[in-house]
Design a protein around this motif. Structure first.
Motif, PDB file in Angstrom:
ATOM      1  N   GLU A 166       0.822  -1.201   0.000  1.00 22.97           N
ATOM      2  CA  GLU A 166       0.000   0.000   0.000  1.00 22.97           C
ATOM      3  C   GLU A 166       0.857   1.253   0.000  1.00 22.97           C
ATOM      4  O   GLU A 166       0.517   2.255  -0.656  1.00 22.97           O
ATOM      5  N   GLU A 167       1.989   1.223   0.703  1.00 18.97           N
ATOM      6  CA  GLU A 167       2.838   2.420   0.774  1.00 18.97           C
ATOM      7  C   GLU A 167       3.425   2.751  -0.593  1.00 18.97           C
ATOM      8  O   GLU A 167       3.433   3.905  -1.027  1.00 18.97           O
ATOM      9  N   PHE A 168       3.920   1.694  -1.279  1.00 16.67           N
ATOM     10  CA  PHE A 168       4.468   1.919  -2.626  1.00 16.67           C
ATOM     11  C   PHE A 168       3.381   2.399  -3.604  1.00 16.67           C
ATOM     12  O   PHE A 168       3.627   3.279  -4.436  1.00 16.67           O
ATOM     13  N   PHE A 169       2.199   1.818  -3.467  1.00 18.30           N
ATOM     14  CA  PHE A 169       1.120   2.198  -4.384  1.00 18.30           C
ATOM     15  C   PHE A 169       0.712   3.652  -4.166  1.00 18.30           C
ATOM     16  O   PHE A 169       0.456   4.392  -5.117  1.00 18.30           O
ATOM     17  N   ASN A 170       0.686   4.078  -2.891  1.00 17.05           N
ATOM     18  CA  ASN A 170       0.380   5.483  -2.619  1.00 17.05           C
ATOM     19  C   ASN A 170       1.445   6.391  -3.202  1.00 17.05           C
ATOM     20  O   ASN A 170       1.169   7.460  -3.741  1.00 17.05           O
ATOM     21  N   SER A 189       0.905   9.155  -6.182  1.00 18.50           N
ATOM     22  CA  SER A 189       1.295  10.548  -5.956  1.00 18.50           C
ATOM     23  C   SER A 189       2.233  11.033  -7.052  1.00 18.50           C
ATOM     24  O   SER A 189       2.104  12.156  -7.568  1.00 18.50           O
ATOM     25  N   ILE A 190       3.205  10.180  -7.413  1.00 10.57           N
ATOM     26  CA  ILE A 190       4.149  10.561  -8.471  1.00 10.57           C
ATOM     27  C   ILE A 190       3.408  10.816  -9.783  1.00 10.57           C
ATOM     28  O   ILE A 190       3.698  11.774 -10.522  1.00 10.57           O
ATOM     29  N   ARG A 191       2.452   9.986 -10.134  1.00 12.87           N
ATOM     30  CA  ARG A 191       1.668  10.175 -11.377  1.00 12.87           C
ATOM     31  C   ARG A 191       0.856  11.458 -11.304  1.00 12.87           C
ATOM     32  O   ARG A 191       0.732  12.176 -12.287  1.00 12.87           O
ATOM     33  N   ALA A 192       0.315  11.730 -10.139  1.00 12.44           N
ATOM     34  CA  ALA A 192      -0.460  12.977  -9.982  1.00 12.44           C
ATOM     35  C   ALA A 192       0.451  14.186 -10.151  1.00 12.44           C
ATOM     36  O   ALA A 192       0.072  15.184 -10.786  1.00 12.44           O
ATOM     37  N   TYR A 193       1.708  14.102  -9.552  1.00 12.95           N
ATOM     38  CA  TYR A 193       2.631  15.219  -9.705  1.00 12.95           C
ATOM     39  C   TYR A 193       3.030  15.411 -11.161  1.00 12.95           C
ATOM     40  O   TYR A 193       3.116  16.541 -11.654  1.00 12.95           O
ATOM     41  N   ALA A 218       2.970  19.137 -15.490  1.00 13.83           N
ATOM     42  CA  ALA A 218       3.375  18.851 -16.878  1.00 13.83           C
ATOM     43  C   ALA A 218       3.817  20.114 -17.581  1.00 13.83           C
ATOM     44  O   ALA A 218       4.750  20.108 -18.378  1.00 13.83           O
ATOM     45  N   LYS A 219       3.151  21.219 -17.302  1.00 14.68           N
ATOM     46  CA  LYS A 219       3.510  22.490 -17.918  1.00 14.68           C
ATOM     47  C   LYS A 219       4.447  23.259 -16.975  1.00 14.68           C
ATOM     48  O   LYS A 219       4.240  23.256 -15.767  1.00 14.68           O
ATOM     49  N   GLY A 220       5.374  23.964 -17.521  1.00 23.63           N
ATOM     50  CA  GLY A 220       6.363  24.646 -16.700  1.00 23.63           C
ATOM     51  C   GLY A 220       5.843  25.860 -15.963  1.00 23.63           C
ATOM     52  O   GLY A 220       6.462  26.309 -14.994  1.00 23.63           O
ATOM     53  N   ASP A 280       2.105  15.283   0.872  1.00 26.88           N
ATOM     54  CA  ASP A 280       2.555  14.350   1.909  1.00 26.88           C
ATOM     55  C   ASP A 280       3.927  13.780   1.620  1.00 26.88           C
ATOM     56  O   ASP A 280       4.760  13.622   2.531  1.00 26.88           O
ATOM     57  N   ILE A 281       4.222  13.438   0.381  1.00 29.11           N
ATOM     58  CA  ILE A 281       5.516  12.836   0.049  1.00 29.11           C
ATOM     59  C   ILE A 281       6.645  13.808   0.352  1.00 29.11           C
ATOM     60  O   ILE A 281       7.701  13.415   0.899  1.00 29.11           O
TER      61      ILE A 281
END
Length: 286
Positions: free
Chosen positions: A246-250, A254-258, A263-265, A279-280
């Motif tokens: 679960e920790e890795f999946f969270n 989060s990384i995909r959301a970031y 995506a745009k500068g 949180d990360i």
């Protein structure tokens, strides 16, 4: 004296020639003296008569055909239909003396016999309808006419061999009316056929449209079912994977959301430091 002998010889030759007559095999003859028939000859051969006193009249022994263009008559059938009838007669001269005394020649025979034929035609055709005359009763009518004419033609020294109607047509105005009625009936029939064809076409198109709708509906239903099953399977796999770590999946989510958010500068966020979206980063700072 010579001239007298020549003249007498010529007169004798003329008298001798006039005293003979030939009856051919196809003919028969009667010998007339002062308007009175004194002899009849039915066999072919050479015969003699008194010159300048006797007169020979020849008649045909073959079958005579009586019928001209002026013999067309209008006749009314039993169902009150008017038709134009043209008949002909075939007969033979069997008693030349009687024939000569009553009608004298073929023209006289036609004038005397054809009114009889016309009378029997009117009488017998008037007993039957037009349809029956054109079908099964025609031969019966012909026989009745022939029998009636045969019995009456004997008094003219002829034997009737046959009486036939060579044409029986409707009057011109009736033919035009019948043609118009037939044309109207054919047009009506054509309209009915076209209407039936249009109705059949509409039924076929309606069935095809219904079948099309059913096929599309079934296909959409099946696609939704397959898609739903796919989503369910994907969710199951997703949930199973989430349960493993679960920790890795969270962290992964989060990384995909970031990556999507930044995506745009020129993207800017104004967030509280305690926002769960960070949180990360907050855990990393700790």
């Amino acid at each position: 004296m010579r001239y007298v002998i020549k003249i007498v010889g010529v007169i004798l030759c003329i008298l001798l020639y006039d005293s003979m007559f030939i009856v051919y095999e196809t003919n028969q003859a009667i010998v007339i003296q002062l308007g009175k028939v004194i002899r009849e000859v039915k066999e072919g051969g050479l015969y003699f008569k008194l010159p300048l006193i006797h007169r020979v009249v020849f008649f045909d022994k073959r079958v005579l055909h009586l019928g001209r263009d002026d013999t067309q008559r209008e006749v009314i059938t039993a169902d009150q239909k008017r038709i134009i009838v043209d008949a002909y007669i075939k007969c033979k001269i069997v008693e030349p003396v009687v024939f000569y005394q009553t009608v004298q020649n073929e023209n006289g025979l036609h004038r005397r016999v054809y009114p009889i034929v016309e009378s029997h035609i009117r009488e017998n055709i008037g007993r039957f309808s037009l349809i029956s005359l054109l079908n099964e009763k025609r031969s019966e009518v012909m026989k009745l006419i022939q029998n009636g004419v045969y019995s009456e033609a004997k008094k003219f020294g002829v034997e009737v061999m046959d009486v036939r109607i060579k044409r029986a047509d409707l009057p011109e105005e009736n033919s035009a009316a019948i043609f118009r009625r037939m044309q109207t009936e054919r047009e009506k029939e054509a309209k009915e056929i076209r209407a039936e064809g249009e109705q059949a076409g509409q039924e076929i198109r309606a069935k095809a449209d219904k079948l099309k709708r059913d096929l599309i509906s079934n296909a959409l239903k099946e696609s939704h079912e397959i898609r739903g099953a796919g989503y369910a399977e994907a969710t199951r796999i997703y949930n199973n994977a989430f349960k493993v770590d679960e920790e890795f999946f969270n962290f992964y989510r989060s990384i995909r959301a970031y990556s999507k958010s930044f995506a745009k500068g020129n993207t800017k966020f104004v967030l509280s430091p305690n926002n769960r979206f960070l949180d990360i980063f907050n855990k990393g700072w700790k």
